[in-house]
Write a protein that holds these residues in place. Structure first.
Motif, short mmCIF file in Angstrom:
data_model
loop_
_atom_site.label_atom_id
_atom_site.label_comp_id
_atom_site.label_asym_id
_atom_site.label_seq_id
_atom_site.Cartn_x
_atom_site.Cartn_y
_atom_site.Cartn_z
N SER A 85 0.83 -1.21 0.00
CA SER A 85 0.00 0.00 0.00
C SER A 85 0.86 1.25 0.00
CB SER A 85 -0.95 -0.01 1.21
OG SER A 85 -1.79 -1.14 1.19
N LEU A 86 1.82 1.28 -0.87
CA LEU A 86 2.76 2.39 -0.92
C LEU A 86 2.08 3.68 -1.32
CD1 LEU A 86 5.81 0.54 -2.43
CD2 LEU A 86 5.83 1.83 -0.29
N LYS A 87 2.55 4.76 -0.74
CA LYS A 87 2.03 6.09 -0.99
C LYS A 87 3.16 6.98 -1.50
CE LYS A 87 -0.86 5.53 3.13
NZ LYS A 87 -1.17 6.08 4.47
N PRO A 88 2.82 8.05 -2.21
CA PRO A 88 3.87 8.97 -2.67
C PRO A 88 4.75 9.48 -1.55
CG PRO A 88 1.84 9.44 -3.82
CD PRO A 88 1.50 8.41 -2.77
N GLU A 89 4.21 9.66 -0.36
CA GLU A 89 5.00 10.14 0.76
C GLU A 89 6.00 9.12 1.28
OE1 GLU A 89 0.68 9.79 2.44
OE2 GLU A 89 1.64 10.18 0.51
N ASP A 90 5.94 7.89 0.77
CA ASP A 90 6.94 6.89 1.10
C ASP A 90 8.19 7.03 0.25
OD1 ASP A 90 5.39 5.52 3.10
OD2 ASP A 90 4.26 4.55 1.48
N THR A 91 8.15 7.89 -0.73
CA THR A 91 9.30 8.10 -1.60
C THR A 91 10.50 8.59 -0.79
OG1 THR A 91 7.95 8.58 -3.55
CG2 THR A 91 10.19 9.44 -3.54
N ALA A 92 11.60 7.87 -0.91
CA ALA A 92 12.80 8.20 -0.13
C ALA A 92 13.91 7.24 -0.51
CB ALA A 92 12.51 8.09 1.38
N ILE A 93 15.09 7.54 -0.04
CA ILE A 93 16.16 6.56 -0.05
C ILE A 93 16.03 5.74 1.23
CG2 ILE A 93 18.65 6.18 -0.07
CD1 ILE A 93 18.96 8.85 -1.48
N TYR A 94 16.04 4.43 1.08
CA TYR A 94 15.89 3.54 2.22
C TYR A 94 17.23 2.91 2.57
CZ TYR A 94 10.84 3.89 2.16
OH TYR A 94 9.55 4.36 2.25
N TYR A 95 17.56 2.96 3.85
CA TYR A 95 18.83 2.46 4.36
C TYR A 95 18.59 1.36 5.38
CZ TYR A 95 20.63 6.98 2.68
OH TYR A 95 20.96 8.08 1.93
N CYS A 96 19.46 0.38 5.40
CA CYS A 96 19.48 -0.55 6.51
C CYS A 96 20.71 -0.27 7.36
CB CYS A 96 19.44 -2.01 6.06
SG CYS A 96 20.87 -2.58 5.12
N ALA A 97 20.63 -0.63 8.62
CA ALA A 97 21.70 -0.35 9.56
C ALA A 97 21.69 -1.39 10.67
CB ALA A 97 21.55 1.06 10.14
N ALA A 98 22.84 -1.57 11.31
CA ALA A 98 22.99 -2.55 12.38
C ALA A 98 23.15 -1.85 13.72
CB ALA A 98 24.20 -3.44 12.11
N LEU A 99 22.39 -2.33 14.69
CA LEU A 99 22.32 -1.72 16.01
C LEU A 99 22.64 -2.76 17.08
CD1 LEU A 99 21.14 0.82 17.72
CD2 LEU A 99 19.06 -0.56 17.82
N ARG A 100 23.53 -2.42 17.98
CA ARG A 100 23.80 -3.31 19.10
C ARG A 100 22.58 -3.40 20.02
NH1 ARG A 100 29.88 -1.58 21.18
NH2 ARG A 100 30.96 -1.98 19.19
N LEU A 101 22.27 -4.60 20.46
CA LEU A 101 21.15 -4.80 21.36
C LEU A 101 21.35 -3.98 22.62
CD1 LEU A 101 20.53 -8.64 21.07
CD2 LEU A 101 19.36 -6.80 19.87
N GLY A 102 20.27 -3.36 23.05
CA GLY A 102 20.31 -2.52 24.23
C GLY A 102 20.42 -1.05 23.92
N ARG A 103 20.73 -0.73 22.68
CA ARG A 103 20.80 0.67 22.26
C ARG A 103 19.46 1.11 21.70
NH1 ARG A 103 25.85 2.96 22.37
NH2 ARG A 103 27.56 1.51 22.77
N ASN A 104 19.37 2.38 21.40
CA ASN A 104 18.11 3.00 21.04
C ASN A 104 17.79 2.80 19.56
OD1 ASN A 104 15.97 4.84 20.52
ND2 ASN A 104 16.58 6.07 22.30
N TRP A 105 16.66 2.17 19.28
CA TRP A 105 16.23 1.93 17.90
C TRP A 105 16.12 3.21 17.09
CZ3 TRP A 105 14.86 -2.91 15.81
CH2 TRP A 105 14.68 -3.96 16.72
#
Length: 124
Positions: A85-105
């Motif tokens: 259900s994508l919308k025009p406002e979803d337009t963006a560059i999408y990034y993935c990233a790795a986070l150590r457990l216990g840190r802030n999402w």
């Protein structure tokens, strides 16, 4: 050191679907969670959602709840972002990233590794 590579971006119509992939290589990520962020032109990078490698616990931004789903394939060291259900406002560059457990999402600075991003464009 962890390398993250996003793929699957492209151009879709309003209401369409797209699945993004983030392939991780290098050290094991059992003590990490994977986050998805997006950044539209002229806007700050924002949290989309995330999932832990170990047990699959996930969370989402309010703007994508019910439309986006994050999953992971531990055998392939790959995390997915299924976008419906994508919308025009979803337009963006999408990034993935790795986070150590216990840190802030939600904190950009808490993530240790980032991919280069993949463009998602939703036409009206």
């Amino acid at each position: 050191q962890v390398q993250l590579v996003e793929s699957g971006g492209g151009l879709v119509q309003d209401g369409g679907s797209l699945r993004l992939s983030c392939a991780a290589s290098g050290r094991t990520l059992s003590s990490y969670a994977m986050g998805w962020f997006r950044q539209a032109p002229g806007k700050e990078r924002e949290f989309v959602g995330g999932v832990t490698w170990s047990n699959g616990i996930s969370r989402y931004a309010d703007s994508v709840k019910g439309r986006f789903t994050i999953s992971r394939d531990n055998a392939k060291n790959t995390v997915y972002l299924q976008m419906n259900s994508l919308k025009p406002e979803d337009t963006a560059i999408y990034y993935c990233a790795a986070l150590r457990l216990g840190r802030n999402w939600y904190r950009l600075d808490d993530y240790d590794y980032w991919g280069q991003g993949t463009q998602v464009t939703v036409s009206s």
